[in-house]
Design a protein around this motif. Structure first.
Motif, PDB file in Angstrom:
ATOM      1  N   VAL A 185      19.460  57.513  52.937  1.00  0.00           N
ATOM      2  CA  VAL A 185      20.852  58.343  53.176  1.00  0.00           C
ATOM      3  C   VAL A 185      20.541  59.631  52.569  1.00  0.00           C
ATOM      4  N   ASN A 186      20.740  60.679  53.535  1.00  0.00           N
ATOM      5  CA  ASN A 186      20.374  61.897  53.194  1.00  0.00           C
ATOM      6  C   ASN A 186      19.357  62.631  52.282  1.00  0.00           C
ATOM      7  N   GLU A 187      18.299  61.716  52.546  1.00  0.00           N
ATOM      8  CA  GLU A 187      16.929  62.192  51.885  1.00  0.00           C
ATOM      9  C   GLU A 187      15.766  61.571  52.699  1.00  0.00           C
ATOM     10  N   THR A 188      15.636  62.309  53.539  1.00  0.00           N
ATOM     11  CA  THR A 188      14.333  62.183  54.437  1.00  0.00           C
ATOM     12  C   THR A 188      12.950  62.346  53.961  1.00  0.00           C
ATOM     13  N   THR A 189      12.032  61.393  53.959  1.00  0.00           N
ATOM     14  CA  THR A 189      10.664  61.440  53.788  1.00  0.00           C
ATOM     15  C   THR A 189      10.041  62.043  54.914  1.00  0.00           C
ATOM     16  N   PRO A 190       9.020  63.008  54.926  1.00  0.00           N
ATOM     17  CA  PRO A 190       8.180  63.427  55.896  1.00  0.00           C
ATOM     18  C   PRO A 190       7.415  62.522  56.419  1.00  0.00           C
ATOM     19  N   VAL A 191       7.490  62.182  57.766  1.00  0.00           N
ATOM     20  CA  VAL A 191       6.928  61.323  58.476  1.00  0.00           C
ATOM     21  C   VAL A 191       5.618  61.544  58.451  1.00  0.00           C
ATOM     22  N   GLU A 192       4.986  62.817  58.088  1.00  0.00           N
ATOM     23  CA  GLU A 192       3.435  62.778  57.795  1.00  0.00           C
ATOM     24  C   GLU A 192       3.010  62.080  56.323  1.00  0.00           C
ATOM     25  N   PHE A 193       3.825  62.232  55.406  1.00  0.00           N
ATOM     26  CA  PHE A 193       3.711  61.412  54.179  1.00  0.00           C
ATOM     27  C   PHE A 193       3.456  60.020  54.566  1.00  0.00           C
ATOM     28  N   ILE A 194       4.383  59.679  55.184  1.00  0.00           N
ATOM     29  CA  ILE A 194       4.660  57.880  55.504  1.00  0.00           C
ATOM     30  C   ILE A 194       3.406  57.411  56.245  1.00  0.00           C
ATOM     31  N   ASP A 195       3.143  58.249  57.161  1.00  0.00           N
ATOM     32  CA  ASP A 195       1.993  57.909  58.302  1.00  0.00           C
ATOM     33  C   ASP A 195       0.726  57.945  57.308  1.00  0.00           C
ATOM     34  N   THR A 196       0.596  58.746  56.181  1.00  0.00           N
ATOM     35  CA  THR A 196      -0.522  58.748  55.462  1.00  0.00           C
ATOM     36  C   THR A 196      -0.647  57.410  54.537  1.00  0.00           C
ATOM     37  N   CYS A 197       0.504  57.117  54.121  1.00  0.00           N
ATOM     38  CA  CYS A 197       0.610  55.756  53.139  1.00  0.00           C
ATOM     39  C   CYS A 197       0.296  54.604  54.026  1.00  0.00           C
ATOM     40  N   TYR A 198       0.875  54.394  55.281  1.00  0.00           N
ATOM     41  CA  TYR A 198       0.637  53.394  56.018  1.00  0.00           C
ATOM     42  C   TYR A 198      -0.718  53.384  56.711  1.00  0.00           C
ATOM     43  N   HIS A 199      -1.348  54.409  56.865  1.00  0.00           N
ATOM     44  CA  HIS A 199      -2.860  54.374  57.160  1.00  0.00           C
ATOM     45  C   HIS A 199      -3.659  53.996  56.247  1.00  0.00           C
ATOM     46  N   ALA A 200      -3.451  54.328  54.975  1.00  0.00           N
ATOM     47  CA  ALA A 200      -4.175  53.741  53.746  1.00  0.00           C
ATOM     48  C   ALA A 200      -3.727  52.173  53.402  1.00  0.00           C
ATOM     49  N   LEU A 201      -2.891  51.844  53.853  1.00  0.00           N
ATOM     50  CA  LEU A 201      -2.471  50.396  53.652  1.00  0.00           C
ATOM     51  C   LEU A 201      -3.192  49.504  54.588  1.00  0.00           C
ATOM     52  N   VAL A 202      -2.976  50.131  55.883  1.00  0.00           N
ATOM     53  CA  VAL A 202      -3.628  49.008  56.832  1.00  0.00           C
ATOM     54  C   VAL A 202      -5.146  49.311  56.792  1.00  0.00           C
ATOM     55  N   CYS A 203      -5.647  50.153  56.389  1.00  0.00           N
ATOM     56  CA  CYS A 203      -7.174  50.270  55.991  1.00  0.00           C
ATOM     57  C   CYS A 203      -7.530  49.154  54.917  1.00  0.00           C
ATOM     58  N   THR A 204      -7.007  49.087  54.045  1.00  0.00           N
ATOM     59  CA  THR A 204      -6.845  48.249  53.112  1.00  0.00           C
ATOM     60  C   THR A 204      -6.898  46.939  53.434  1.00  0.00           C
ATOM     61  N   GLN A 205      -6.028  46.501  54.165  1.00  0.00           N
ATOM     62  CA  GLN A 205      -5.586  44.992  54.587  1.00  0.00           C
ATOM     63  C   GLN A 205      -6.749  44.887  55.683  1.00  0.00           C
ATOM     64  N   MET A 206      -7.312  45.674  56.397  1.00  0.00           N
ATOM     65  CA  MET A 206      -8.080  45.289  57.689  1.00  0.00           C
ATOM     66  C   MET A 206      -9.476  45.083  57.016  1.00  0.00           C
ATOM     67  N   ALA A 207      -9.772  45.942  55.778  1.00  0.00           N
ATOM     68  CA  ALA A 207     -11.041  45.736  55.153  1.00  0.00           C
ATOM     69  C   ALA A 207     -10.893  44.135  54.623  1.00  0.00           C
ATOM     70  N   GLU A 208      -9.907  43.935  54.106  1.00  0.00           N
ATOM     71  CA  GLU A 208     -10.049  42.608  53.388  1.00  0.00           C
ATOM     72  C   GLU A 208     -10.017  41.568  54.510  1.00  0.00           C
ATOM     73  N   MET A 209      -9.468  41.746  55.669  1.00  0.00           N
ATOM     74  CA  MET A 209      -9.531  40.648  56.648  1.00  0.00           C
ATOM     75  C   MET A 209     -11.076  40.465  57.152  1.00  0.00           C
ATOM     76  N   ALA A 210     -11.403  41.902  57.286  1.00  0.00           N
ATOM     77  CA  ALA A 210     -13.044  41.924  57.706  1.00  0.00           C
ATOM     78  C   ALA A 210     -13.855  40.832  56.674  1.00  0.00           C
ATOM     79  N   ASP A 211     -13.441  41.123  55.657  1.00  0.00           N
ATOM     80  CA  ASP A 211     -14.405  40.333  54.521  1.00  0.00           C
ATOM     81  C   ASP A 211     -14.166  39.006  54.713  1.00  0.00           C
ATOM     82  N   ALA A 212     -12.855  38.628  55.112  1.00  0.00           N
ATOM     83  CA  ALA A 212     -12.564  37.331  55.106  1.00  0.00           C
ATOM     84  C   ALA A 212     -13.144  36.366  56.317  1.00  0.00           C
ATOM     85  N   ILE A 213     -13.284  37.188  57.286  1.00  0.00           N
ATOM     86  CA  ILE A 213     -13.867  36.684  58.522  1.00  0.00           C
ATOM     87  C   ILE A 213     -15.476  36.837  58.766  1.00  0.00           C
TER      88      ILE A 213
END
Length: 492
Positions: A464-492
């Motif tokens: 609400v009336n306070e937009t976060t830059p998409v570039e910042f959100i994109d950086t965070c999500y990229h870091a998150l899915v890299c971490t999760q993908m690495a964990e899944m790689a270890d799991a299999i």
């Protein structure tokens, strides 16, 4: 049994079979054990009612924004629904016989279901009921012979959405893949009695079911033959008690029932639609109905509740119950965004934000197993996952089919299902798909590894009336899915 001497048994209690997929690529099938329905030593019959469903009916906000063939908001996969069915018989002597749909079947469009659409509603004329139409001995000589779907006339149309215009063929295309449906069936899981009835205008009766939910109603009325009852649905009332439907946009969300005139009364429920509502407006009766004229039937994929939240604060406790009801209302075939208006799409951003809560509230492993196939099937050729799945139309910025956070659901949801249930099979099934996604994700970053805004700029979305830059959100999500993908790689 219906209103005749010949019994007709419904096979199972599931709704909206066989399910929603990209029918041009894949169709689900359902198997049912009908042994107890077969009359040994006698004559048996098999029949079906075929409705438009997601295949030819209205989908999402297509009508609102002018998407689809000829911008009509429907026919995204084809114009004429088709049925493929077979009865497999195992005899006691070890032999097997298969009886399937072919040109020997008979069809009619003169039955009581006159209109059926998941978003718009259903119309049923009880005067047109066909008697024991799927029972042995029924005379279907006046019915037309069935035709193979591929022999129906082809129909060309100009398809439009936010990304393109192209000519499409609305004729039948046989799905190259037939796949067993893996999610729990959509069925009635609860009945809700009406709490109160009001009459904001003469002959207009509004029933309050006491709870916002997704589903249908059971109508119980009595009247003269030809009387048409209209049912409209809404989540709120205006201050003067009138039904509020402004938030439904192009969703008509209206059912019609025409009485046959049974002196003992008549009971009916829709079979091919559902609504999101708490209030039901009933009109068309000559006399005031009883409170039990309307009963709510809660519909959703039958994901059993598994978790519950309760604390000393009654408001927060109710908040937890609201979350459960919201989940039930939106877990209808895909994890939808809302069950009432003209949308009901499997939005990926909603799913990735909610999936952990979903696993706390209910057993959703099979539900997400089904939907993860829809997600992988909708993956873009360059690797990104789209904004929702299935993906019948592109929406947003022209040429953009994905958005940060939304596209990452293709990693976050399988990771969450694995972490919650300890089941690695979804990871193994979609590993190649997720790898293609990660390769695209890596290639879409800046030279120093930071995020970019390449897709639809949904961003925070609910800020609400306070937009976060998409570039910042994109950086965070990229870091998150890299971490999760690495964990899944270890799991299999």
């Amino acid at each position: 049994s219906l209103h005749d001497a010949l019994p007709i048994w419904r096979v199972g209690d599931a709704f909206f079979q066989p399910g929603w997929s990209d029918y041009l690529k894949r169709a689900y099938y359902r198997g049912h054990d009908v042994t107890t329905l077969v009359r040994a030593g006698g004559v048996n019959a098999l029949g079906a009612v075929v409705a438009d469903g997601w295949y030819a009916g209205y989908v999402g906000y297509g009508l609102l924004v002018g998407y689809g063939p000829n911008k009509v908001g429907r026919y995204f996969y084809g114009k004429t629904p088709a049925l493929r069915a077979q009865l497999e018989i195992d005899y006691t002597d070890g032999t097997r016989e298969t009886i399937g749909t072919d040109e020997s079947w008979r069809v009619t469009d003169r039955g009581p279901t006159r209109e059926a659409d998941l978003i718009m509603g259903e119309a049923y004329d009880a005067r047109a009921e066909l008697g024991g139409w799927s029972a042995p001995g029924y005379d279907a000589a006046a019915w037309a012979p069935a035709v193979r779907a591929e022999t129906n006339p082809r129909a060309r149309a100009l398809y439009s959405d936010a990304s393109e215009q192209k000519e499409v063929d609305l004729g039948f295309v046989a799905p190259p893949v037939l796949q067993a449906y893996s999610a729990p069936p959509i069925r009635v899981t609860q009945e809700l009695a009406a709490k109160r009835m009001s009459e904001p205008a003469p002959g207009v009766y509004v029933f309050d079911l006491g709870q916002n939910f997704a589903g249908i109603v059971r109508l119980k009325v009595k009247g003269a033959a030809g009387t048409q009852v209209r049912l409209r649905y809404g989540e709120m009332l205006h201050p003067d008690g009138r039904l509020m439907t402004e938030n439904l946009r192009k969703a008509r969300a209206t059912d019609f029932y025409t009485l046959r005139g049974d002196a003992a009364g008549e009971t009916w429920s829709p079979r091919f639609t559902y609504h999101g509502f708490q209030y039901v407006e009933l009109t068309g009766l000559a006399e005031k109905p009883a409170l039990d004229a309307i009963t709510g039937l809660v519909l959703h994929n039958d994901t059993p509740l598994a978790g519950n939240f309760e604390c000393s604060d009654p408001v927060l406790t109710q908040f937890g119950k609201n979350a459960q009801w919201t989940q039930r209302a939106n877990f209808v075939e895909v994890p939808t965004d809302c069950p009432q208006r003209d949308e009901r799409l499997g939005w990926m951003g909603d799913a990735q934000a909610y999936v952990r809560t979903a696993t706390f509230n209910a057993d959703v492993a099979a539900f997400f197993t089904k939907w993860s196939d829809d997600v992988a099937e909708a993956q873009r050729s360059f690797g990104a996952y789209p904004d929702y799945a299935p993906y019948p139309m592109a929406h947003g910025t022209p040429g953009k089919t994905f958005g940060t956070g939304w596209t990452d659901a293709g990693i976050i949801c399988p990771w969450t299902i694995w972490k919650t249930y300890g089941d690695i099979r979804m990871v193994e099934r979609h590993w190649n798909s997720m790898t293609r996604f990660m390769e695209w994700r890596h290639a879409s970053t800046t030279p120093d590894g930071l995020g970019t805004s390449l897709g639809n700029p949904w961003g925070d979305w609910l800020n609400v009336n306070e937009t976060t830059p998409v570039e910042f959100i994109d950086t965070c999500y990229h870091a998150l899915v890299c971490t999760q993908m690495a964990e899944m790689a270890d799991a299999i």
